[in-house]
Design a protein around this motif. Structure first.
Motif, PDB file in Angstrom:
ATOM      1  N   VAL A 180      39.243  39.179  34.712  1.00 32.02           N
ATOM      2  CA  VAL A 180      40.114  38.804  35.828  1.00 32.02           C
ATOM      3  C   VAL A 180      39.490  37.654  36.620  1.00 32.02           C
ATOM      4  O   VAL A 180      40.166  36.679  36.965  1.00 32.02           O
ATOM      5  CB  VAL A 180      40.371  40.016  36.743  1.00 32.02           C
ATOM      6  N   ALA A 231      44.670  45.126  33.051  1.00 34.90           N
ATOM      7  CA  ALA A 231      45.172  45.405  34.399  1.00 34.90           C
ATOM      8  C   ALA A 231      45.109  46.900  34.703  1.00 34.90           C
ATOM      9  O   ALA A 231      44.759  47.301  35.815  1.00 34.90           O
ATOM     10  CB  ALA A 231      46.599  44.891  34.545  1.00 34.90           C
ATOM     11  N   ASN A 260      42.372  48.653  37.434  1.00 35.65           N
ATOM     12  CA  ASN A 260      43.118  49.081  38.633  1.00 35.65           C
ATOM     13  C   ASN A 260      43.771  47.901  39.339  1.00 35.65           C
ATOM     14  O   ASN A 260      43.761  47.801  40.563  1.00 35.65           O
ATOM     15  CB  ASN A 260      42.197  49.837  39.598  1.00 35.65           C
ATOM     16  N   ARG A 261      44.334  46.975  38.541  1.00 39.35           N
ATOM     17  CA  ARG A 261      45.008  45.822  39.112  1.00 39.35           C
ATOM     18  C   ARG A 261      46.385  45.649  38.455  1.00 39.35           C
ATOM     19  O   ARG A 261      46.785  44.567  38.083  1.00 39.35           O
ATOM     20  CB  ARG A 261      44.162  44.560  38.928  1.00 39.35           C
ATOM     21  N   ASP A 302      49.772  43.554  42.353  1.00 44.64           N
ATOM     22  CA  ASP A 302      49.240  42.785  43.479  1.00 44.64           C
ATOM     23  C   ASP A 302      50.093  43.002  44.731  1.00 44.64           C
ATOM     24  O   ASP A 302      49.582  43.006  45.842  1.00 44.64           O
ATOM     25  CB  ASP A 302      49.207  41.290  43.147  1.00 44.64           C
ATOM     26  N   ARG A 357      52.536  41.450  39.820  1.00 43.10           N
ATOM     27  CA  ARG A 357      51.210  40.831  39.919  1.00 43.10           C
ATOM     28  C   ARG A 357      51.276  39.463  39.253  1.00 43.10           C
ATOM     29  O   ARG A 357      52.250  39.118  38.572  1.00 43.10           O
ATOM     30  CB  ARG A 357      50.137  41.691  39.248  1.00 43.10           C
TER      31      ARG A 357
END
Length: 249
Positions: free
Chosen positions: A24, A128, A132-133, A136, A173
């Motif tokens: 990332v 992702a 834990n993304r 967004d 995101r």
């Protein structure tokens, strides 16, 4: 030219050796660094040239028998100190044939194995989730999600609400696919996450479905955008989602 440290980072990224967090961070840097994007594109082009000119042959029976028995047909390679050294030894003998002969690095060789667009999308979906993304901007309201994306991208994707079809908008995101920033619309169906990658595309893109690495994928184009949908949701329900999304964009 990129520095030696950056060059190693690019190679690790292409080999998918970075952690989720490192990937990332690298993609954020990539979006703002034109020379870095150019180097990444150069390596990807090299791999495509090799893929396009490669020839593959069945192993002879004697070699298959030796491999099955566990003996190494190339003792010199087996004695190399590490797997990386063996890869480099093998890569040193490969050449591309697009613009003339050129040596292939270990990264170029292993990158051939699979960094297609589908691979990139699945990798981004998994990364992702592990990092834990997934989201967004968390919202089930398209009037919150769409302006957030529009303020950060050079295009403005449609953000349909599909709760009446059983697919809840969870948010969105930003990600980086095929050397460009893209929007990712995130929906949920029970405990399953659906990532819909969206970016502008001119021309037609016929609908296609794929099953890879335990995931189902659907691709379609509409409204000047291409949509790549990926999830571990079962094929039938993912097709229902794709049709619902396509009808509202």
């Amino acid at each position: 030219m990129v520095s030696e440290d950056t060059d190693r980072l690019v190679h690790a990224y292409l080999d998918r050796e970075l952690s989720a967090a490192e990937s990332v961070a690298f993609e954020v840097r990539l979006a703002a660094d034109a020379p870095l994007r150019a180097e990444l594109a150069r390596l990807r082009e090299l791999s495509e040239q090799i893929r396009g000119h490669g020839r593959y042959f069945d192993a002879p029976p004697a070699l298959r028998a030796r491999l099955a028995s566990g003996s190494d047909p190339h003792p010199a390679v087996a004695n190399a100190p590490t797997a990386v050294a063996r890869r480099r030894w093998l890569a040193a003998g490969l050449t591309g044939a697009a613009a003339g002969a050129c040596a292939v690095t270990a990264v170029g060789y292993w990158f051939i194995a699979g960094n297609s667009l589908r691979d990139q999308i699945i990798d981004a979906h998994v990364r992702a989730a592990l990092g834990n993304r997934l989201i967004d901007v968390a919202s089930s309201d398209q009037h919150t999600v769409k302006p957030w994306l529009s303020a950060r991208l050079a295009f403005s994707p449609a953000v349909p609400e599909l709760s009446d079809q059983g697919f809840e908008l969870a948010g969105a995101r930003l990600d980086y696919i095929d050397q460009q920033p893209v929007a990712v619309l995130v929906y949920r169906r029970r405990q399953h996450v659906i990532s819909s990658f969206v970016w502008p595309q001119s021309g037609q893109s016929p609908r296609a479905v794929h099953d890879e690495r335990g995931f189902h994928m659907v691709r379609f184009a509409a409204g000047g955008m291409v949509y790549w949908i990926v999830s571990d949701l079962n094929r039938s329900e993912l097709d229902d989602f794709a049709r619902a999304l396509a009808s509202r964009v």
